[in-house]
Write a protein that holds these residues in place. Sequence first.
Motif, short mmCIF file in Angstrom:
data_model
loop_
_atom_site.label_atom_id
_atom_site.label_comp_id
_atom_site.label_asym_id
_atom_site.label_seq_id
_atom_site.Cartn_x
_atom_site.Cartn_y
_atom_site.Cartn_z
N SER A 1 28.95 20.13 97.52
CA SER A 1 30.07 20.65 96.74
C SER A 1 29.63 21.72 95.75
CB SER A 1 30.77 19.52 95.99
OG SER A 1 31.30 18.57 96.90
N ILE A 2 28.33 21.90 95.58
CA ILE A 2 27.79 22.89 94.65
C ILE A 2 26.94 23.88 95.44
CG2 ILE A 2 26.38 23.24 92.58
CD1 ILE A 2 26.99 20.30 91.87
N ASP A 3 27.15 25.15 95.19
CA ASP A 3 26.41 26.19 95.89
C ASP A 3 25.02 26.34 95.26
OD1 ASP A 3 25.64 28.24 97.49
OD2 ASP A 3 26.89 29.77 96.53
N CYS A 4 24.10 25.51 95.69
CA CYS A 4 22.74 25.53 95.16
C CYS A 4 21.78 25.06 96.25
CB CYS A 4 22.63 24.65 93.91
SG CYS A 4 22.97 22.90 94.21
N SER A 5 20.50 25.14 95.96
CA SER A 5 19.50 24.71 96.94
C SER A 5 19.45 23.19 96.99
CB SER A 5 18.12 25.27 96.58
OG SER A 5 17.74 24.87 95.27
N VAL A 6 19.38 22.66 98.20
CA VAL A 6 19.41 21.20 98.42
C VAL A 6 18.29 20.83 99.38
CG1 VAL A 6 20.79 19.25 99.20
CG2 VAL A 6 21.92 21.17 98.07
N ARG A 7 17.56 19.80 99.05
CA ARG A 7 16.54 19.26 99.95
C ARG A 7 16.76 17.74 100.08
NH1 ARG A 7 11.68 22.19 100.43
NH2 ARG A 7 12.17 24.43 100.53
N ARG A 8 16.53 17.23 101.25
CA ARG A 8 16.61 15.79 101.50
C ARG A 8 15.24 15.27 101.89
NH1 ARG A 8 17.34 12.15 105.73
NH2 ARG A 8 18.72 10.38 105.28
N ILE A 9 14.83 14.20 101.26
CA ILE A 9 13.54 13.58 101.57
C ILE A 9 13.81 12.17 102.10
CG2 ILE A 9 11.27 12.92 100.70
CD1 ILE A 9 11.73 14.78 98.34
N GLN A 10 13.40 11.91 103.33
CA GLN A 10 13.50 10.57 103.89
C GLN A 10 12.20 9.84 103.56
OE1 GLN A 10 16.18 9.01 105.67
NE2 GLN A 10 14.86 7.32 104.99
N PHE A 11 12.27 8.91 102.63
CA PHE A 11 11.08 8.19 102.20
C PHE A 11 10.70 7.15 103.25
CE2 PHE A 11 12.22 10.17 98.31
CZ PHE A 11 11.08 10.22 97.53
N THR A 12 9.46 7.26 103.72
CA THR A 12 8.91 6.35 104.72
C THR A 12 7.52 5.91 104.28
OG1 THR A 12 8.01 8.23 105.96
CG2 THR A 12 10.20 7.44 106.61
N PRO A 13 6.98 4.83 104.86
CA PRO A 13 5.65 4.37 104.44
C PRO A 13 4.54 5.40 104.63
CG PRO A 13 6.79 2.63 105.64
CD PRO A 13 7.64 3.87 105.76
N ASP A 14 4.70 6.32 105.58
CA ASP A 14 3.64 7.31 105.83
C ASP A 14 3.88 8.62 105.10
OD1 ASP A 14 5.82 8.05 107.30
OD2 ASP A 14 4.70 8.58 109.12
N LEU A 15 4.87 8.69 104.22
CA LEU A 15 5.11 9.91 103.45
C LEU A 15 3.99 10.11 102.44
CD1 LEU A 15 7.41 12.11 103.10
CD2 LEU A 15 8.14 10.75 101.12
N LEU A 16 3.51 11.34 102.31
CA LEU A 16 2.41 11.65 101.40
C LEU A 16 2.93 12.32 100.13
CD1 LEU A 16 -0.18 13.09 103.95
CD2 LEU A 16 -0.10 10.78 102.99
N PRO A 17 2.21 12.18 99.01
CA PRO A 17 2.62 12.88 97.78
C PRO A 17 2.76 14.38 97.97
CG PRO A 17 0.94 11.25 97.28
CD PRO A 17 1.05 11.30 98.79
N SER A 18 1.89 14.99 98.78
CA SER A 18 1.96 16.43 98.99
C SER A 18 3.23 16.84 99.74
CB SER A 18 0.73 16.91 99.76
OG SER A 18 0.61 16.25 101.00
N ASP A 19 3.82 15.92 100.51
CA ASP A 19 5.08 16.22 101.18
C ASP A 19 6.19 16.44 100.16
OD1 ASP A 19 3.89 15.94 103.68
OD2 ASP A 19 4.31 13.79 103.74
N ILE A 20 6.05 15.83 99.00
CA ILE A 20 7.06 15.94 97.95
C ILE A 20 6.75 17.11 97.02
CG2 ILE A 20 8.10 14.78 95.96
CD1 ILE A 20 7.59 12.14 97.38
#
Length: 341
Positions: free
Chosen positions: A68-87
């Motif tokens: 609803s807001i014209d801005c940058s949006v990112r979605r992160i699917q948190f999983t057990p193998d997600l690394l800090p650098s991915d964020i």
Amino acid sequence: MTTYDDRASLSDLTATVERVRSSVEGVIEGKPEVVRLSLTVLLAEGHLLIEDVPGVGKTMLAKALARSIDCSVRRIQFTPDLLPSDITGVSIWDQQRRDFEFKPGAIFAQIVIGDEINRASPKTQSALLESLEERQVTIDGQTYELPSPFMVVATQNPVEMEGTYPLPEAQRDRFMARVSIGYPSAEAELQMLDVHGGVNPLDDLQPVAHAHDIVKLVETVRGVHVAESVRRYAVDLVAATRTHPDLRLGASPRATLHLLRAAKATAALSGREYALPDDVQALAVAVLAHRLLPTAQAQLNRRTAEQVVEEILQRTPVPASPQQSGLPMGRGFGQQPPRRL
């Protein structure tokens, strides 16, 4: 230094928020109080934790607000193998330049959706700590500022514990408010079947506000006046959680600040340039309960943190409102009479 040109008037604020709210409520049926709290957290420069059972629309609410807001949006699917650098991002060696180049992670967006945040390991969860509080990321000794506005909307499932890692107290404390959507009414669920049965309503959702509009609205909320009696009332509520016999961990000073900011946003959403004790009361459970830890005896007695906050609200004396006590109003807004959404 904020000038009046950096602010929007209360009429601009209510008009913009009304457009965003109508857009989100077109997707989330029958939950106006949840949508209003989400907008309150956005304007108060906070982060929102949506905690509820599967299938009630946690991720749908976060996506609807973001689209609803014209801005940058990112979605992160948190999983057990997600690394800090991915964020946060990572520095990669560039062979041609013979130097390290920083590749931003998913956190570099104005609205970040963290889905099932408690499925990632504590090591990965901790990558959010700096960004949630300081709105920046430090990689290899270099600090990178995050865009404005910046809001993290995280979801988690409180009943399924297999393969999950509960959020630590320090991270829960960085979320301004926690909300539970709950099951819809029969009428709202029937309407949902008509709207969602054939198409995805998110596909037709168009932005109704720009990011720079939200920045101006945030500046407007900052200018809302809070009388000393209302500030003291917020302090008394938070202090009562630290001495309550049913709690082994009370709310932090950050909780007091978040409660005050949310009260100012609620006042602005109601068309007022000053906060009332009612604004603090209305937000106390959403802002404080998720930060509290009940004692073992309280858990045996099935006492929840929400019940403790409600009890504190009943026991803490409520001060007179600014109108009743003759305290000054805020300055810098339009002179139109207050109106409610």
